[in-house]
Enzyme design. Structure first.
Site, mmCIF file in Angstrom:
data_model
loop_
_atom_site.group_PDB
_atom_site.id
_atom_site.type_symbol
_atom_site.label_atom_id
_atom_site.label_comp_id
_atom_site.label_asym_id
_atom_site.label_seq_id
_atom_site.Cartn_x
_atom_site.Cartn_y
_atom_site.Cartn_z
ATOM 1 N N GLY A 10 -1.142 1.187 23.007
ATOM 2 C CA GLY A 10 -2.197 2.476 22.707
ATOM 3 C C GLY A 10 -1.643 3.549 22.535
ATOM 4 N N TYR A 12 0.859 -1.251 0.026
ATOM 5 C CA TYR A 12 -0.035 0.085 0.120
ATOM 6 C C TYR A 12 0.896 1.415 -0.059
ATOM 7 C CZ TYR A 12 -3.634 3.247 1.168
ATOM 8 O OH TYR A 12 -4.470 4.339 1.160
ATOM 9 N N ARG A 69 -10.609 -0.473 10.095
ATOM 10 C CA ARG A 69 -9.680 0.597 10.826
ATOM 11 C C ARG A 69 -10.430 1.066 12.299
ATOM 12 N NH1 ARG A 69 -10.189 5.091 6.201
ATOM 13 N NH2 ARG A 69 -12.168 3.844 5.291
HETATM 14 N N1 UDP Z 1 -5.855 -0.131 15.866
HETATM 15 C C1 UDP Z 1 -6.060 -0.608 17.071
HETATM 16 N N2 UDP Z 1 -7.190 -1.382 17.073
HETATM 17 C C2 UDP Z 1 -8.145 -1.775 15.844
HETATM 18 C C3 UDP Z 1 -7.566 -1.203 14.567
HETATM 19 C C4 UDP Z 1 -6.474 -0.388 14.720
HETATM 20 O O1 UDP Z 1 -5.381 -0.263 17.870
HETATM 21 O O2 UDP Z 1 -9.024 -2.421 16.061
HETATM 22 C C5 UDP Z 1 -4.656 0.791 15.741
HETATM 23 C C6 UDP Z 1 -3.542 0.460 14.723
HETATM 24 O O3 UDP Z 1 -2.457 -0.288 15.128
HETATM 25 C C7 UDP Z 1 -2.843 1.853 14.298
HETATM 26 C C8 UDP Z 1 -4.279 2.837 14.604
HETATM 27 O O4 UDP Z 1 -5.173 2.171 15.400
HETATM 28 O O5 UDP Z 1 -2.075 2.084 15.332
HETATM 29 C C9 UDP Z 1 -5.001 3.175 13.339
HETATM 30 O O6 UDP Z 1 -5.164 2.083 12.602
HETATM 31 P P1 UDP Z 1 -5.857 2.209 11.161
HETATM 32 O O7 UDP Z 1 -5.833 0.938 10.626
HETATM 33 O O8 UDP Z 1 -7.244 2.918 11.503
HETATM 34 O O9 UDP Z 1 -5.079 3.462 10.338
HETATM 35 P P2 UDP Z 1 -3.491 3.502 9.929
HETATM 36 O O10 UDP Z 1 -2.699 2.796 10.714
HETATM 37 O O11 UDP Z 1 -3.644 3.065 8.572
HETATM 38 O O12 UDP Z 1 -3.421 4.747 10.137
#
Ligand code: UDP
Length: 231
Positions: A113, A51, A92
């Site tokens: 977190g 990606y 997400r």
């Molecule tokens: N995340 C999480 N729990 C979930 C889904 C995502 O803690 O159920 C975390 C993930 O590891 C990341 C953040 O939330 O650190 C954002 O994840 P997302 O997939 O929404 O977006 P991206 O990582 O592409 O910014």
């Protein structure tokens, strides 16, 4: 390949071309907040690389077509966006937490977190993209909301709004998960006269109301829900 085909089409029909790029081009950023000048820090062979590198390389022919063929490009590096009408099984973080909280299933926080994201409500994002398309700036430009939250903060905010009883469950952090992300939106402000107007609490209220009404009306099957089917 899709980008190449669309650039060829835009060249032939003299269309203005919007490339929906992503903040993922900045990878796990060493510069914070991320400005458009930053070249990023992306692992070329990790689980997110297809990606991230795909979006990075899509920007290259966009600018080549612009330089060589005068294609009228606009490049937006879209930061985390959320809102009403997201798919329930999108995967997400906002949709996961909202669906989990509404179904009284533990909120799955990956890692401890402490990683951060900055969440832009969809109507602000659409407004930013329209302004970019109506402007004379090619970009790249960072549409995004600069209010930054840890993922644990986000879980606790959604927990508080939807269901204070729901548990938070910590799960392993996926490989190459960016540790922090926040857009520098100076360019968007000065060139497009744009900045987000919807605060996270306000956007979450609208998102939660929308999910709540859909979850009440959609029949529950394990293919369209991320949580275990309730009988
Ligand atoms: N995340 C999480 N729990 C979930 C889904 C995502 O803690 O159920 C975390 C993930 O590891 C990341 C953040 O939330 O650190 C954002 O994840 P997302 O997939 O929404 O977006 P991206 O990582 O592409 O910014």
């Amino acid at each position: 390949m899709g980008t190449m085909h669309m650039l060829g089409l835009a060249k032939r029909v003299k269309a203005r071309f919007l490339l929906a790029s992503t903040s993922e081009v900045y990878g796990d950023p060493e510069l914070h907040p991320q400005s458009e000048e930053y070249w990023g820090n992306v692992n070329p062979i990790g689980i997110r690389s297809c990606y991230d590198e795909g979006k990075r390389v899509a920007e290259t022919p966009a600018f080549d077509y612009h330089r060589q063929n005068d294609v009228d490009i606009r490049v937006a590096r879209i930061f985390n966006t959320y809102g009403a009408r997201m798919l329930e099984n999108d995967g997400r973080v906002v949709s996961n937490f909202v669906v989990q909280a509404l179904s009284a299933t533990p909120l799955t926080v990956y890692g401890n977190g402490s990683q951060t994201r900055s969440f832009c409500y969809v109507s602000d994002m659409v407004d930013g993209l329209i302004r970019l398309m109506n402007s004379c700036h090619t970009g790249p430009i960072n549409p995004g909301n600069p209010d930054e939250y840890t993922i644990l903060d986000l879980a606790q905010i959604i927990q508080k709004i939807v269901n204070p009883e729901v548990a938070i469950q910590f799960e392993p952090l996926p490989q190459d998960d960016p540790r922090r992300r926040r857009p520098d939106i100076h360019k968007a402000r000065s060139r497009l006269g744009w900045q987000p107007t919807v605060a996270l609490s306000q956007g979450l209220q609208a998102t939660i109301a929308d999910f709540r009404s859909r979850l009440e009306t959609t029949p529950c099957t394990d293919t369209n829900r991320i949580w275990t089917v309730q009988s």
